[in-house]
Scaffold this motif. Structure first.
Motif, PDB file in Angstrom:
ATOM      1  N   MET A   1       0.827  -1.203   0.000  1.00  0.00           N
ATOM      2  CA  MET A   1       0.000   0.000   0.000  1.00  0.00           C
ATOM      3  C   MET A   1       0.862   1.254   0.000  1.00  0.00           C
ATOM      4  N   VAL A   2       2.023   1.158   0.639  1.00  0.00           N
ATOM      5  CA  VAL A   2       2.934   2.298   0.662  1.00  0.00           C
ATOM      6  C   VAL A   2       3.383   2.643  -0.754  1.00  0.00           C
ATOM      7  N   CYS A   3       3.665   1.623  -1.561  1.00  0.00           N
ATOM      8  CA  CYS A   3       4.078   1.876  -2.953  1.00  0.00           C
ATOM      9  C   CYS A   3       2.952   2.509  -3.755  1.00  0.00           C
ATOM     10  N   ALA A   4       1.707   2.069  -3.520  1.00  0.00           N
ATOM     11  CA  ALA A   4       0.570   2.655  -4.231  1.00  0.00           C
ATOM     12  C   ALA A   4       0.412   4.124  -3.872  1.00  0.00           C
ATOM     13  N   LEU A   5       0.544   4.449  -2.592  1.00  0.00           N
ATOM     14  CA  LEU A   5       0.448   5.844  -2.171  1.00  0.00           C
ATOM     15  C   LEU A   5       1.620   6.650  -2.712  1.00  0.00           C
ATOM     16  N   GLY A   6       2.796   6.036  -2.755  1.00  0.00           N
ATOM     17  CA  GLY A   6       3.954   6.713  -3.336  1.00  0.00           C
ATOM     18  C   GLY A   6       3.748   7.022  -4.806  1.00  0.00           C
ATOM     19  N   ALA A   7       3.133   6.096  -5.538  1.00  0.00           N
ATOM     20  CA  ALA A   7       2.826   6.333  -6.948  1.00  0.00           C
ATOM     21  C   ALA A   7       1.854   7.490  -7.098  1.00  0.00           C
ATOM     22  N   LEU A  54       8.997   7.091 -12.015  1.00  0.00           N
ATOM     23  CA  LEU A  54       9.090   6.484 -10.687  1.00  0.00           C
ATOM     24  C   LEU A  54       7.718   6.018 -10.212  1.00  0.00           C
ATOM     25  N   GLY A  55       6.701   6.837 -10.489  1.00  0.00           N
ATOM     26  CA  GLY A  55       5.350   6.461 -10.097  1.00  0.00           C
ATOM     27  C   GLY A  55       4.895   5.188 -10.781  1.00  0.00           C
ATOM     28  N   PHE A  56       5.258   5.024 -12.054  1.00  0.00           N
ATOM     29  CA  PHE A  56       4.876   3.819 -12.781  1.00  0.00           C
ATOM     30  C   PHE A  56       5.550   2.591 -12.187  1.00  0.00           C
ATOM     31  N   LEU A  57       6.821   2.710 -11.825  1.00  0.00           N
ATOM     32  CA  LEU A  57       7.521   1.583 -11.197  1.00  0.00           C
ATOM     33  C   LEU A  57       6.885   1.221  -9.851  1.00  0.00           C
ATOM     34  N   LEU A  58       6.550   2.239  -9.058  1.00  0.00           N
ATOM     35  CA  LEU A  58       5.898   1.976  -7.776  1.00  0.00           C
ATOM     36  C   LEU A  58       4.525   1.340  -7.976  1.00  0.00           C
ATOM     37  N   GLN A  59       3.832   1.766  -9.044  1.00  0.00           N
ATOM     38  CA  GLN A  59       2.532   1.173  -9.354  1.00  0.00           C
ATOM     39  C   GLN A  59       2.665  -0.314  -9.656  1.00  0.00           C
ATOM     40  N   ILE A  60       3.678  -0.680 -10.440  1.00  0.00           N
ATOM     41  CA  ILE A  60       3.889  -2.094 -10.773  1.00  0.00           C
ATOM     42  C   ILE A  60       4.192  -2.897  -9.514  1.00  0.00           C
ATOM     43  N   ILE A  61       5.054  -2.353  -8.653  1.00  0.00           N
ATOM     44  CA  ILE A  61       5.385  -3.058  -7.410  1.00  0.00           C
ATOM     45  C   ILE A  61       4.129  -3.239  -6.559  1.00  0.00           C
ATOM     46  N   ALA A  62       3.312  -2.175  -6.481  1.00  0.00           N
ATOM     47  CA  ALA A  62       2.093  -2.252  -5.677  1.00  0.00           C
ATOM     48  C   ALA A  62       1.127  -3.290  -6.234  1.00  0.00           C
ATOM     49  N   LEU A  63       0.998  -3.333  -7.553  1.00  0.00           N
ATOM     50  CA  LEU A  63       0.073  -4.287  -8.170  1.00  0.00           C
ATOM     51  C   LEU A  63       0.505  -5.733  -7.948  1.00  0.00           C
ATOM     52  N   SER A  65       1.740  -6.661  -5.122  1.00  0.00           N
ATOM     53  CA  SER A  65       1.790  -6.859  -3.674  1.00  0.00           C
ATOM     54  C   SER A  65       0.440  -6.746  -2.988  1.00  0.00           C
ATOM     55  N   VAL A  66      -0.436  -5.852  -3.478  1.00  0.00           N
ATOM     56  CA  VAL A  66      -1.722  -5.616  -2.825  1.00  0.00           C
ATOM     57  C   VAL A  66      -2.841  -5.749  -3.850  1.00  0.00           C
ATOM     58  N   PRO A  67      -4.088  -5.892  -3.408  1.00  0.00           N
ATOM     59  CA  PRO A  67      -5.201  -6.060  -4.340  1.00  0.00           C
ATOM     60  C   PRO A  67      -5.350  -4.892  -5.309  1.00  0.00           C
ATOM     61  N   ILE A  68      -5.889  -5.198  -6.483  1.00  0.00           N
ATOM     62  CA  ILE A  68      -6.061  -4.172  -7.513  1.00  0.00           C
ATOM     63  C   ILE A  68      -6.972  -3.051  -7.030  1.00  0.00           C
ATOM     64  N   TYR A  69      -8.018  -3.393  -6.251  1.00  0.00           N
ATOM     65  CA  TYR A  69      -8.953  -2.358  -5.821  1.00  0.00           C
ATOM     66  C   TYR A  69      -8.261  -1.304  -4.959  1.00  0.00           C
ATOM     67  N   ALA A  70      -7.283  -1.714  -4.158  1.00  0.00           N
ATOM     68  CA  ALA A  70      -6.565  -0.762  -3.317  1.00  0.00           C
ATOM     69  C   ALA A  70      -5.642   0.123  -4.155  1.00  0.00           C
ATOM     70  N   VAL A  71      -4.965  -0.478  -5.139  1.00  0.00           N
ATOM     71  CA  VAL A  71      -4.072   0.300  -6.000  1.00  0.00           C
ATOM     72  C   VAL A  71      -4.868   1.294  -6.832  1.00  0.00           C
ATOM     73  N   GLY A  72      -6.000   0.860  -7.400  1.00  0.00           N
ATOM     74  CA  GLY A  72      -6.808   1.751  -8.217  1.00  0.00           C
ATOM     75  C   GLY A  72      -7.304   2.950  -7.439  1.00  0.00           C
ATOM     76  N   ALA A  73      -7.784   2.730  -6.227  1.00  0.00           N
ATOM     77  CA  ALA A  73      -8.255   3.840  -5.398  1.00  0.00           C
ATOM     78  C   ALA A  73      -7.116   4.781  -5.030  1.00  0.00           C
ATOM     79  N   ALA A  74      -5.945   4.205  -4.745  1.00  0.00           N
ATOM     80  CA  ALA A  74      -4.800   5.041  -4.403  1.00  0.00           C
ATOM     81  C   ALA A  74      -4.358   5.897  -5.589  1.00  0.00           C
ATOM     82  N   ALA A 118      -3.705  -9.411   1.412  1.00  0.00           N
ATOM     83  CA  ALA A 118      -2.659  -9.607   0.415  1.00  0.00           C
ATOM     84  C   ALA A 118      -3.298  -9.766  -0.959  1.00  0.00           C
ATOM     85  N   GLU A 119      -2.481  -9.589  -2.003  1.00  0.00           N
ATOM     86  CA  GLU A 119      -3.022  -9.777  -3.355  1.00  0.00           C
ATOM     87  C   GLU A 119      -3.485 -11.221  -3.519  1.00  0.00           C
ATOM     88  N   GLY A 120      -4.420 -11.404  -4.455  1.00  0.00           N
ATOM     89  CA  GLY A 120      -4.920 -12.745  -4.716  1.00  0.00           C
ATOM     90  C   GLY A 120      -3.826 -13.663  -5.232  1.00  0.00           C
TER      91      GLY A 120
END
Length: 282
Positions: A1-7, A54-63, A65-74, A118-120
């Motif tokens: 989630m930290v990576c998603a927020l960083g993105a 950098l945001g794109f790389l963090l987005q990939i890491i987040a995807l 690691s955590v569920p898609i719904y959390a990354v999309g909202a972030a 955790a991600e599926g």
């Protein structure tokens, strides 16, 4: 989630930096290409591009690691970042409603962070990879059809198409199960990622140039959050922490609603200078 927020922070800040650079070189000779060339010589624009990367790389890491719904909202929350940074650097005035929307986004993300598991662990069936590739082609067709609509409908259609394209990218990242050259070349999800991402950038640029920024961004937020979240839950095994499913649904809805309220920041606005009123004699 930290990576998603960083993105989200990277994308939101990059939007403002690029807007500042574009404003600094606006009004010069030449067309769009000349304007882009002058912007590329501005350090703010280059820093913005770097933050996008950098945001794109963090987005990939987040995807991964955590569920898609959390990354999309972030990622939708990047609009809140843009609003806050624009208020600071561009001196854009935020209304009380917009400040409240920023708070709502933060509250929604806090709920999501609390409830997300955790991600599926399901890698996705082969048909889903081909479906994402077909969806990427569908985004291009939607863009071609949407470009012929009247202004308001055009902005919504192109923005929604861009959101769906970014949604394809989110799902495709989860469907890439091998990083060897052979595995990448034979995986339809890789081509879905490239085609969907390219189509999304093209449609978003067109939407912001040819219609309402607010309408286009609203379509973008809906397209890149709702459908990918459903795919993650239904076919990729994304779940919440035990007993906190309600908090995840509420947090997702609240965060997206707050982002929609801030949709005018899809393209960082520039505050208009107030001009003295000029009275003409009767």
């Amino acid at each position: 989630m930290v990576c998603a927020l960083g993105a989200a922070v990277c994308f939101g800040t990059a939007t403002v930096l690029q807007a500042m650079a574009a404003r600094a070189v606006a009004g010069g000779p030449g067309g769009d290409v000349a304007l882009l060339w002058r912007a590329l010589r501005q350090w703010r624009y280059l820093v913005g591009l770097g933050m996008d990367g950098l945001g794109f790389l963090l987005q990939i890491i987040a995807l991964r690691s955590v569920p898609i719904y959390a990354v999309g909202a972030a990622l939708a929350a990047s609009l809140a970042v843009t609003a806050v940074v624009a208020a600071r650097l561009l001196r854009v005035r935020l209304s009380r409603l917009e400040w409240a929307a920023v708070g709502v986004v933060c509250a929604g993300l806090a709920l999501l962070g609390l409830a997300s598991g955790a991600e599926g662990d399901e890698g996705g069936q082969v048909w889903l990879k081909w479906a994402m590739l077909a969806a990427a082609f569908g985004v291009l067709l939607l863009g071609a059809a949407g470009g012929r609509l009247p202004e308001r409908g055009r902005a919504l259609a192109l923005g929604l198409g861009a959101g769906l394209g970014f949604g394809v990218v989110e799902v495709a990242v989860r469907l890439i199960d091998g990083l060897t050259p052979g595995a990448l070349v034979t995986n339809p999800a890789v081509y879905a990622l490239l085609l969907g991402g390219g189509a999304a950038f093209l449609l978003l640029t067109s939407a912001l140039q040819r219609g309402s920024v607010t309408t286009a961004t609203a379509g973008l937020v809906l397209g890149e959050t709702v459908a990918p979240a459903l795919i993650g839950v239904v076919w990729l095994g994304d779940r919440t922490r035990p007993g906190l499913g309600w908090a995840a649904v509420l947090g997702f809805a609240v965060a997206v609603a707050g982002a929609l309220a801030l949709s005018r920041f899809g393209e960082a606005p520039v505050e208009r200078e107030e001009r003295p009123e000029v009275r003409t004699p009767r």
